[in-house]
Each structure stands twice: as structure tokens, then as C-alpha cells.
Design an enzyme around this catalytic site. Structure first.
Site, PDB file in Angstrom:
ATOM      1  N   ASP A 135       0.816  -1.215   0.000  1.00  0.00           N
ATOM      2  CA  ASP A 135       0.000   0.000   0.000  1.00  0.00           C
ATOM      3  C   ASP A 135       0.850   1.265   0.000  1.00  0.00           C
ATOM      4  OD1 ASP A 135       1.002  -0.025   2.558  1.00  0.00           O
ATOM      5  OD2 ASP A 135      -0.941  -0.025   3.572  1.00  0.00           O
ATOM      6  N   GLU A 142       1.600   4.371   7.450  1.00  0.00           N
ATOM      7  CA  GLU A 142       0.496   3.903   6.634  1.00  0.00           C
ATOM      8  C   GLU A 142      -0.082   5.038   5.782  1.00  0.00           C
ATOM      9  OE1 GLU A 142       0.222   0.875   6.392  1.00  0.00           O
ATOM     10  OE2 GLU A 142      -0.133  -0.228   8.239  1.00  0.00           O
TER      11      GLU A 142
END
Length: 260
Positions: A135, A142
């Protein structure tokens, strides 16, 4: 940003060459250490050079990118133990010279601040090894992470926990939900960033990293703003790069004395 497309074994040698050059020039070099599968071949090559060629880590400093919150001190997947197993013990690196954020601290924000100060006190990281998540995360930053973030506690995404379940016997429920991680701003302070990625499953993340817009949606794209960033990828990980032929041409034409 320099992009090198080559077989995984060659990429590991290139990264090890850059690290060895630093250590030979200055014994107290400060290295940034990553876990996961991406740096393993680099650590294998450095261990070989230590055993066969006397490459010394005795005076070097090492700082880990991240650590799970709450794993027991002796848990095999605690990143401090992973780094000890994969590189530190194999090159006789004194344990006190390798540090990580304290995922067992009673006061996690204070532990994060102390870690930032330890990196500063060591003079900053000379070369930071990085991997990239599917990702686009680097360390445990993140998607949605501030591009100026510092070491802090983060909640892991479902995707990251599923990706890391392979280290926990395939059981995603055993993967911690929180971690401490160097921030993107912390990582960007390193003088040289060296990111390794292999496999087709990393292709989209590599494409966004190298050729996409700088965005918190793909945190690794912040590397486009770094003055000395190197991206080492195999053919599979490079399969989505639109300018792959240009990167190959550029690397083939590079002066032999230049290094990474």
C-alpha cells in the site's frame, strides 16, 4: 531519485557496497535498519563480508525503523530480536550500539521523543535501508501519514496486518494492531535513502513511489523530495514503471566511480 533495475542478488550487492564504502571510510557510520523480507539478501551479503573479508560493525551505530507495541521482550517477531538474528549477531555488532523504539515502554509518547533524540545525538542516519509495503508504506507510515511526521505510535491497517501474518503462522489475529515507527520526516532526515523492492506484488507501489504524485495516500512518494534517494528493484517490481527503459539506460551509462 535513482532507479536501478536488476536481479535481486545484484541489488543486494549494490546496497552492501554502499554500506561497506561508508564503514570503510568512517567506522562510526550510522545505519538505519529495516525488517521484513526486502533487506534480507543485503544482510546476508554484509554477513558474508564480515566473515570472509573482515568488514567491521564494531564502532557503527544502528537505528531501527519501527517496532511492534506490546510483543514480549523475547518474542521472535519483536523487531529488536529480528534485527539481532538477521544482521547484528551475524556481524558481531555490539548490542548496545543497535537501538529501536521501545514498544514495551509505559509511556509510549515519551519513548518516541527519546528515540528521536537518540538519533539526533548520534549525528543522524548516514544510510537508511527501506522496504515498501503493497500500500506504499515505508516503515509503518500507513497511507494518510503526514509527510512531516516524526517517531510516533501508529495503528496498522488491515492490509499491513494481513501482509505480515506470514510471520505469525498465517494468523492475522496474532499480528499487533499498533506499532512505533519513525515518521516520514524522520526518515527524510537520513543522508541517503536506499529502498529495495522485489516481486510483482510490489509493482504498483513502486510505480507510485517513482512516477506518481507526492501524496500521503502513497507515503513512500515523499522520497521524491529527497536529494539522495536510491530505488533498487527487480524486473517484476519494475513491471509498472512507464520509464523503465530510461532508468535502464541511465544506469548503464553511469560512471563506474560514482556508486549509488
Amino acid at each position: 531519485m535513482e532507479v536501478v533495475i536488476a536481479p535481486a542478488e545484484e541489488l543486494a550487492v549494490l546496497a552492501a557496497d554502499a554500506i561497506e564504502a561508508l564503514l570503510r571510510r568512517r567506522a562510526d557510520t550510522v545505519l538505519g535498519l529495516a525488517t521484513g523480507s526486502s533487506p534480507l539478501k543485503v544482510y546476508d551479503e554484509l554477513a558474508r563480508r564480515h566473515a570472509e573479508e573482515g568488514l567491521s560493525f564494531a564502532e557503527a551505530r544502528g537505528f531501527m525503523l519501527d517496532e511492534y507495541v506490546g510483543l514480549d521482550a523475547d518474542h521472535p517477531e519483536r523487531y529488536r530480536n529480528v534485527i539481532a538474528t538477521e544482521i547484528a549477531e551475524r556481524v558481531a555488532w555490539p548490542a548496545e550500539r543497535v537501538q529501536g523504539p521501545d514498544g514495551l515502554a509505559a509511556d509510549l509518547p515519551a519513548a518516541c521523543a527519546a528515540y528521536e533524540e537518540a538519533i539526533r545525538a548520534a549525528g543522524g542516519v548516514d544510510l537508511q535501508i527501506l522496504g515498501i509495503g503493497t500500500d506504499g508504506h515505508i516503515a509503518f507510515n500507513e497511507p494518510g501519514s503526514s509527510l512531516a511526521s516524526r517517531t510516533r505510535i501508529k495503528t496498522l491497517t488491515k492490509q499491513t496486518r494481513e501482509d505480515n501474518a506470514r510471520f505469525f503462522d498465517g494468523d492475522v489475529d496474532r499480528v499487533p494492531t499498533h506499532c512505533l515507527t519513525q515518521g516520514l520526516g524522520t526518515i527524510m532526515d537520513a543522508r541517503h535513502l536506499v529502498l529495495l523492492a522485489t516481486g510483482r506484488h510490489k509493482a504498483e507501489a513502486v510505480h507510485q513511489l517513482v512516477e506518481g504524485p507526492v501524496s500521503a495516500l502513497w507515503p513512500a512518494t515523499v522520497m521524491q523530495l529527497h536529494p539522495h534517494a536510491t530505488v533498487l528493484v527487480d524486473e517484476a517490481a519494475a513491471s509498472r514503471l512507464q520509464l523503465a527503459d530510461y532508468y535502464r539506460q541511465t544506469y548503464a551509462s553511469k560512471p563506474s566511480w560514482q556508486g549509488l
